[in-house]
Design a protein around this motif. Sequence first.
Motif, mmCIF file in Angstrom:
data_model
loop_
_atom_site.group_PDB
_atom_site.id
_atom_site.type_symbol
_atom_site.label_atom_id
_atom_site.label_comp_id
_atom_site.label_asym_id
_atom_site.label_seq_id
_atom_site.Cartn_x
_atom_site.Cartn_y
_atom_site.Cartn_z
ATOM 1 N N HIS A 109 98.253 54.174 57.173
ATOM 2 C CA HIS A 109 98.032 54.973 55.973
ATOM 3 C C HIS A 109 98.243 56.452 56.270
ATOM 4 C CE1 HIS A 109 95.950 51.753 53.619
ATOM 5 N NE2 HIS A 109 95.634 51.328 54.818
ATOM 6 N N ILE A 110 98.727 57.162 55.278
ATOM 7 C CA ILE A 110 98.665 58.625 55.294
ATOM 8 C C ILE A 110 97.839 59.018 54.078
ATOM 9 C CG2 ILE A 110 99.898 60.809 55.225
ATOM 10 C CD1 ILE A 110 102.309 59.489 56.359
ATOM 11 N N PRO A 111 96.543 59.264 54.250
ATOM 12 C CA PRO A 111 95.714 59.628 53.089
ATOM 13 C C PRO A 111 96.058 61.027 52.604
ATOM 14 C CG PRO A 111 94.441 59.777 55.109
ATOM 15 C CD PRO A 111 95.781 59.210 55.490
ATOM 16 N N GLY A 112 95.999 61.197 51.306
ATOM 17 C CA GLY A 112 96.289 62.501 50.722
ATOM 18 C C GLY A 112 95.744 62.574 49.313
ATOM 19 N N TRP A 113 96.048 63.683 48.657
ATOM 20 C CA TRP A 113 95.478 63.957 47.337
ATOM 21 C C TRP A 113 96.540 64.485 46.389
ATOM 22 C CZ3 TRP A 113 90.552 62.283 47.301
ATOM 23 C CH2 TRP A 113 89.859 62.267 48.520
ATOM 24 N N VAL A 114 96.417 64.127 45.109
ATOM 25 C CA VAL A 114 97.233 64.720 44.054
ATOM 26 C C VAL A 114 96.291 65.289 43.002
ATOM 27 C CG1 VAL A 114 99.272 63.286 44.398
ATOM 28 C CG2 VAL A 114 97.456 62.468 42.906
ATOM 29 N N PRO A 115 96.585 66.460 42.455
ATOM 30 C CA PRO A 115 95.679 67.060 41.468
ATOM 31 C C PRO A 115 95.661 66.267 40.170
ATOM 32 C CG PRO A 115 97.696 68.347 41.654
ATOM 33 C CD PRO A 115 97.740 67.327 42.744
ATOM 34 N N VAL A 116 94.488 66.191 39.569
ATOM 35 C CA VAL A 116 94.346 65.532 38.266
ATOM 36 C C VAL A 116 94.783 66.518 37.188
ATOM 37 C CG1 VAL A 116 92.688 64.620 36.594
ATOM 38 C CG2 VAL A 116 92.500 64.011 39.009
ATOM 39 N N GLU A 117 95.854 66.175 36.503
ATOM 40 C CA GLU A 117 96.382 67.048 35.453
ATOM 41 C C GLU A 117 95.587 66.823 34.176
ATOM 42 O OE1 GLU A 117 100.460 65.998 35.198
ATOM 43 O OE2 GLU A 117 100.896 66.519 37.279
ATOM 44 N N LYS A 118 95.075 67.881 33.635
ATOM 45 C CA LYS A 118 94.135 67.823 32.519
ATOM 46 C C LYS A 118 94.679 67.058 31.321
ATOM 47 C CE LYS A 118 91.465 70.888 29.485
ATOM 48 N NZ LYS A 118 91.128 72.300 29.176
ATOM 49 N N ASN A 119 95.942 67.242 30.976
ATOM 50 C CA ASN A 119 96.495 66.649 29.760
ATOM 51 C C ASN A 119 97.384 65.441 30.031
ATOM 52 O OD1 ASN A 119 95.295 68.608 27.999
ATOM 53 N ND2 ASN A 119 96.839 70.075 28.709
ATOM 54 N N ASN A 120 97.324 64.903 31.241
ATOM 55 C CA ASN A 120 98.119 63.731 31.588
ATOM 56 C C ASN A 120 97.305 62.476 31.275
ATOM 57 O OD1 ASN A 120 99.508 61.612 32.900
ATOM 58 N ND2 ASN A 120 100.334 63.028 34.436
ATOM 59 N N LYS A 121 97.823 61.619 30.359
ATOM 60 C CA LYS A 121 97.076 60.422 29.953
ATOM 61 C C LYS A 121 96.806 59.485 31.121
ATOM 62 C CE LYS A 121 98.518 60.337 25.111
ATOM 63 N NZ LYS A 121 99.179 59.547 24.038
ATOM 64 N N GLN A 122 97.647 59.551 32.148
ATOM 65 C CA GLN A 122 97.436 58.715 33.327
ATOM 66 C C GLN A 122 96.089 59.005 33.984
ATOM 67 O OE1 GLN A 122 100.512 59.209 36.254
ATOM 68 N NE2 GLN A 122 99.532 57.877 37.760
ATOM 69 N N TYR A 123 95.611 60.222 33.818
ATOM 70 C CA TYR A 123 94.365 60.640 34.450
ATOM 71 C C TYR A 123 93.255 60.890 33.428
ATOM 72 C CZ TYR A 123 97.783 61.714 38.118
ATOM 73 O OH TYR A 123 98.795 61.640 39.041
ATOM 74 N N CYS A 124 93.336 60.247 32.251
ATOM 75 C CA CYS A 124 92.399 60.585 31.182
ATOM 76 C C CYS A 124 90.944 60.307 31.569
ATOM 77 C CB CYS A 124 92.766 59.860 29.888
ATOM 78 S SG CYS A 124 92.713 58.054 29.989
ATOM 79 N N TRP A 125 90.694 59.237 32.343
ATOM 80 C CA TRP A 125 89.305 58.931 32.703
ATOM 81 C C TRP A 125 88.798 59.894 33.765
ATOM 82 C CZ3 TRP A 125 88.611 56.671 28.602
ATOM 83 C CH2 TRP A 125 89.441 55.663 28.129
#
Length: 301
Positions: A109-125
């Motif tokens: 694994h290469i663990p990492g992070w992506v920012p949660v975009e406020k208006n992106n429905k993919q990240y609505c929860w």
Amino acid sequence: MRRLGSVQHKIPCVFLTRVEQEPSSKRDRQVTASLCVSVSVCVSVYLCLGMCVSLSRYVLFLGDMDVFLQFTGFTWNMEEDFRAVPDSWIPAHRVRHENGHPVPEDYGHIPGWVPVEKNNKQYCWHASVVNYDTGLALVLRPHPEDEGLLEIASVPLSELLEQTLELIGTNINGNPYGLGSKKHPVHVLVPHGILQVRNAPPVEYQQLHSWFQESHEGCVEGIVWHCNDGTLIKVHRHHLGLKWPDGDTFLNSRPVVVHVDRRAYGPESLSDSHNDLFSTLSSLSGQLFHSIRDIQFQADL
């Protein structure tokens, strides 16, 4: 309680594993068995798996990993062997680099992070549990004055900086805790290490197996041990051949109070539908419920 270690890598199991030709209880065609190893542990906490997130620079990040099988003697081609990641992806802390590229852990694994975009429905929860305008997040944690009581509170983002947390709720991992409903989904953040095991069993296979099966406190997904040297080690129920979920959960055996202050929000900060959860929970502020599963809104009654 001191702040325990954040999760910046895949946590290894407390048991060593070997391949055996028998069906896996977790997923088809996976053949593993477990062998106990000795560890010196400091604090035991509940394993509460949802979606791993991190809060850094007042921005919520979603855990994202490159996953590949590990082969003995295999040499990674860092240019070709890993899937493309978003430009916004950043490697987790402690990830080693070679020749300018992040290097996989022993588990591939290469663990990492992506920012949660406020208006992106993919990240609505994910977006529903943070309000950048007011600088607050919705957090489930033990009540500071009563360890037997949980609370859902609006917590300043400044108190969560550089921590990792789990997102749990209605639309996460089958919602084993029964939070919310389709009409009124509820999601909260649970800081890693915040829910301590009161009477942890010894780190021994049979005793752990019995604890998960026979103890009321063992109606949890697993345990994470925070060792004195900062090492994190875990055991999941499936490591012991036990299913999850399996009946009611220990998390639902504790009452919960809602502390979300309506006065913290102006109309402009709630204009985005992603932030409706703050407003909805503020209508319940001060109310005590038998468990998080029993939280109901007026429209549901």
